[in-house]
Design an enzyme around this catalytic site. Structure first.
Site, mmCIF file in Angstrom:
data_model
loop_
_atom_site.group_PDB
_atom_site.id
_atom_site.type_symbol
_atom_site.label_atom_id
_atom_site.label_comp_id
_atom_site.label_asym_id
_atom_site.label_seq_id
_atom_site.Cartn_x
_atom_site.Cartn_y
_atom_site.Cartn_z
ATOM 1 N N ARG A 190 71.554 86.016 50.067
ATOM 2 C CA ARG A 190 71.370 85.727 51.494
ATOM 3 C C ARG A 190 71.774 84.279 51.723
ATOM 4 O O ARG A 190 70.947 83.382 51.701
ATOM 5 C CB ARG A 190 69.913 85.951 51.913
ATOM 6 C CG ARG A 190 69.695 85.860 53.420
ATOM 7 C CD ARG A 190 68.244 85.650 53.769
ATOM 8 N NE ARG A 190 67.679 84.445 53.177
ATOM 9 C CZ ARG A 190 67.862 83.210 53.642
ATOM 10 N NH1 ARG A 190 68.625 82.997 54.687
ATOM 11 N NH2 ARG A 190 67.294 82.174 53.041
ATOM 12 N N GLU A 205 67.487 79.330 45.331
ATOM 13 C CA GLU A 205 68.163 79.047 46.603
ATOM 14 C C GLU A 205 68.902 80.291 47.105
ATOM 15 O O GLU A 205 69.690 80.896 46.377
ATOM 16 C CB GLU A 205 69.165 77.897 46.399
ATOM 17 C CG GLU A 205 69.895 77.480 47.645
ATOM 18 C CD GLU A 205 69.003 76.825 48.674
ATOM 19 O OE1 GLU A 205 69.255 77.035 49.863
ATOM 20 O OE2 GLU A 205 68.063 76.100 48.289
ATOM 21 N N ASP A 206 68.635 80.664 48.349
ATOM 22 C CA ASP A 206 69.395 81.700 49.066
ATOM 23 C C ASP A 206 69.410 83.059 48.354
ATOM 24 O O ASP A 206 70.449 83.705 48.239
ATOM 25 C CB ASP A 206 70.823 81.210 49.356
ATOM 26 C CG ASP A 206 70.854 80.238 50.531
ATOM 27 O OD1 ASP A 206 69.789 79.981 51.109
ATOM 28 O OD2 ASP A 206 71.930 79.747 50.875
ATOM 29 N N LYS A 255 73.849 71.767 47.417
ATOM 30 C CA LYS A 255 72.435 71.355 47.411
ATOM 31 C C LYS A 255 72.201 70.224 46.415
ATOM 32 O O LYS A 255 71.503 69.251 46.705
ATOM 33 C CB LYS A 255 71.544 72.545 47.026
ATOM 34 C CG LYS A 255 71.297 73.505 48.155
ATOM 35 C CD LYS A 255 70.145 73.057 49.038
ATOM 36 C CE LYS A 255 69.983 73.976 50.228
ATOM 37 N NZ LYS A 255 68.821 73.712 51.041
ATOM 38 N N ASP A 293 63.581 76.540 47.875
ATOM 39 C CA ASP A 293 63.809 75.660 49.017
ATOM 40 C C ASP A 293 63.767 76.418 50.337
ATOM 41 O O ASP A 293 63.300 75.894 51.346
ATOM 42 C CB ASP A 293 65.154 74.943 48.865
ATOM 43 C CG ASP A 293 65.413 73.981 49.996
ATOM 44 O OD1 ASP A 293 64.495 73.199 50.331
ATOM 45 O OD2 ASP A 293 66.500 74.004 50.572
ATOM 46 N N ASP A 294 64.236 77.674 50.361
ATOM 47 C CA ASP A 294 64.229 78.446 51.605
ATOM 48 C C ASP A 294 62.804 78.744 52.052
ATOM 49 O O ASP A 294 62.531 78.844 53.246
ATOM 50 C CB ASP A 294 64.990 79.758 51.419
ATOM 51 C CG ASP A 294 66.392 79.518 50.898
ATOM 52 O OD1 ASP A 294 67.163 78.871 51.607
ATOM 53 O OD2 ASP A 294 66.695 79.940 49.769
ATOM 54 N N ASN A 343 70.968 78.640 60.863
ATOM 55 C CA ASN A 343 72.270 78.002 60.678
ATOM 56 C C ASN A 343 73.202 79.004 60.001
ATOM 57 O O ASN A 343 72.739 80.025 59.502
ATOM 58 C CB ASN A 343 72.120 76.707 59.846
ATOM 59 C CG ASN A 343 71.435 76.929 58.511
ATOM 60 O OD1 ASN A 343 71.825 77.802 57.740
ATOM 61 N ND2 ASN A 343 70.416 76.151 58.218
ATOM 62 N N TYR A 359 77.573 69.643 53.264
ATOM 63 C CA TYR A 359 76.567 70.711 53.389
ATOM 64 C C TYR A 359 76.626 71.301 54.790
ATOM 65 O O TYR A 359 77.705 71.535 55.317
ATOM 66 C CB TYR A 359 75.171 70.209 52.985
ATOM 67 C CG TYR A 359 74.336 71.368 52.562
ATOM 68 C CD1 TYR A 359 74.677 72.089 51.416
ATOM 69 C CD2 TYR A 359 73.279 71.832 53.332
ATOM 70 C CE1 TYR A 359 73.982 73.228 51.048
ATOM 71 C CE2 TYR A 359 72.576 72.968 52.972
ATOM 72 C CZ TYR A 359 72.929 73.663 51.829
ATOM 73 O OH TYR A 359 72.253 74.799 51.472
#
Length: 542
Positions: free
Chosen positions: A147, A236-237, A165, A259-260, A399, A94
């Site tokens: 993203r 996610e993202d 993930k 999660d973000d 990150n 990850y």
């Protein structure tokens, strides 16, 4: 069903393949004699060979490719490897290596993993989901690649994120891998360099209008309820605005989380809890200034405000302690370019386009970077924080590594050792004036796998913000005082499975207390979680 596989079919099933560890009895009974070397190796010998091969790879991206190839052939040995030394391997499977892997995903692709759901398949989502061979899926991690980390729109290259993930669900919290399904929802990409790349793996079209995308996501979410009725959907993202609006659209009706928005918020809250412990204050005593006001920043602010309300503030009092600064400057009441979820943090204040000026004016005790702008916490930013605080809290959360707002060494050096610091990526300890400082990694993998394990074990019908607040408190409580005094805000990664089992037990208790569990309440919550933990051991097949 799986035990009926024989010969080559068995060797090509990564969930059953033991490679060189099949027993003599299994080789004879399952038609494997002659198809594999005539030895029976122990899992430790297999692990030794993997470690040797990994040591000969030139860099972490090559190690990532090797490990994914191992996962495609021998799932048990993959997890045995990663779980044998999580501090070493989690940064490879990850963050930070996954960022480079996603940038090059179409170029390093070996074989498909998960489900690729294209917007061209409208009207047949249920049938596509039924193509997945496992019928009891408990988690789908889904991205549209809008993203990815701090890297932007990566389209189909973003599939590396759900794959990675879900590996963390297993490696960090012991959720059995057979229940996990990574998914890429392909609605196109606006990244022209990908559309021009002959090796790009996604639809070659621009992204649709928001209403068009959301109607397709509606079909997907509703299909999941029918095809996988015990499934939790982990978004996610997605792009910031979509992430917040999709979470709001489904959270009260289905078992979903982002999660973000919530995981990032949970791990940052854990860091702030321990920063306040170090300072001898409470969360409600602090003043917060965010650099970045997208989905991560707003989700973080919202969860933080929920925690402040639990400490006795009204919601308005909590929101008044949180300020946000984005690419156009300070969020304040005269701005007309804000979206709905940013408005609670647009306080009455003169317009301000300079972050250092905002620090001097607002006098925050903590700055939190979710900007994806590497080096945004300049020397003047850190020095301004140090002038107005005896222990400034500096969280550089973006990150991968090159996007971190500042490094650990910069934060400690520029603040002359005063800073309480953590980053979204790992940094080595720093020594200043004979004193060692240990920077923590505010990585979501402390939070979302543990919450996932709690959801898995309890079969929770919904996911609430309170679950992430409780996870944050549980993570914070597991940092030993001696390490906290050195500035480490998070538990060490070497024993992450034990940390997450304890965190999952506390979240599971909350699930039962909230009436959201779909199984009977156990006597011993930690023992209940341990019953569900996956162990990377080969099953007996004959």
């Amino acid at each position: 069903m799986g035990a009926q596989k024989r010969g080559i079919d068995l060797l090509q099933d990564p969930s059953l393949n033991k490679s060189t560890a099949f027993t003599e009895q299994e080789k004879v009974a399952l038609g494997l004699v002659g198809l594999i070397p005539d030895v029976t190796e122990t899992p430790n010998t297999q692990l030794q060979r993997v470690m040797l091969q990994l040591s000969r790879q030139p860099n972490d991206l090559a190690r990532y490719i090797f490990l994914i190839n191992l996962l495609d052939h021998d799932e048990t040995l993959f997890y045995r490897t990663v779980m044998s030394d999580p501090a070493r391997f989690l940064p490879i499977v990850y963050d930070p290596t996954i960022g480079e892997a996603c940038l090059k995903f179409g170029h390093i692709f070996r074989q498909p993993r998960g489900v690729y759901l294209s917007i061209k398949r409208r009207g047949s989502v249920k049938e596509i989901l039924r193509n997945w061979p496992v019928k009891d899926v408990r988690f789908i991690c889904v991205t549209d690649g809008g993203r990815i980390l701090g890297l932007g729109d990566l389209g189909a290259n973003g599939m590396g994120i759900p794959i990675g993930k879900l590996q963390l669900y297993t490696a960090a919290a012991g959720v059995p891998p057979q229940y996990l399904l990574p998914m890429y929802l392909d609605a196109g990409t606006n990244n022209q360099s990908l559309l021009d790349d002959p090796l790009y793996l996604g639809l070659r079209q621009q992204r649709p209008a928001t209403e068009d995308l959301f109607s397709f996501v509606d079909e997907f979410v509703e299909a999941v309820q029918e095809v996988f009725p015990k499934c939790c959907i982990h978004f996610e993202d997605w792009t910031g605005v979509d992430a917040v609006h999709l979470l709001k659209r489904y959270r009260d009706k289905y078992c979903v989380y982002n999660d973000d928005v919530q995981g990032t918020a949970g791990i940052t809250l854990a860091g702030m809890i321990n920063a306040a412990k170090l300072k001898g204050t409470k969360l409600k005593d602090e003043r917060y200034l965010f650099l970045g006001a997208g989905s991560a920043g707003i989700g973080l602010a919202n969860l933080l405000c929920s925690a402040l309300v639990e400490e006795g503030l009204t919601l308005q009092e909590a929101q008044s302690r949180v300020h946000m600064f984005d690419v156009h400057g300070l969020l304040e009441s005269t701005r007309t370019d804000l979206v709905d979820f940013q408005l609670p943090y647009a306080h009455v204040h003169a317009p301000c386009k300079d972050f250092v000026e905002a620090i001097r004016d607002i006098k925050p005790t903590a700055i939190i970077g979710v900007s994806t702008i590497g080096g945004a916490f300049t020397q003047s930013v850190v020095q301004a924080m140090s002038e107005i605080n005896s222990r400034p809290v500096i969280l550089a959360l973006s990150n991968p590594t090159e996007h971190a707002e500042c490094t650990a060494e910069q934060a400690y050096t520029w603040s002359k050792g005063k800073a309480i610091y953590a980053a979204g990526v790992p940094f080595s300890p720093v020594t200043i004036g004979g004193q060692q400082f240990i920077p923590g990694q505010a990585n979501n993998f402390y939070i979302f796998p543990a919450v996932g394990m709690a959801i898995f074990a309890t079969q929770a019908s919904r996911v609430t913000d309170q679950m992430f607040i409780e996870a944050a408190r549980a993570v914070a409580d597991q940092v030993p005082p001696a390490l906290l005094q050195k500035g480490l805000l998070y538990p060490e990664q070497t024993d992450i499975l034990e940390t997450e089992i304890k965190t999952a037990a506390r979240v599971a208790k909350l699930v039962f207390d909230s009436g959201l569990a779909r199984v009977d309440r156990p006597q011993d919550m930690e023992a209940f979680i341990r019953q569900h933990v996956y162990k990377p051991e080969y099953p007996a097949l004959a």
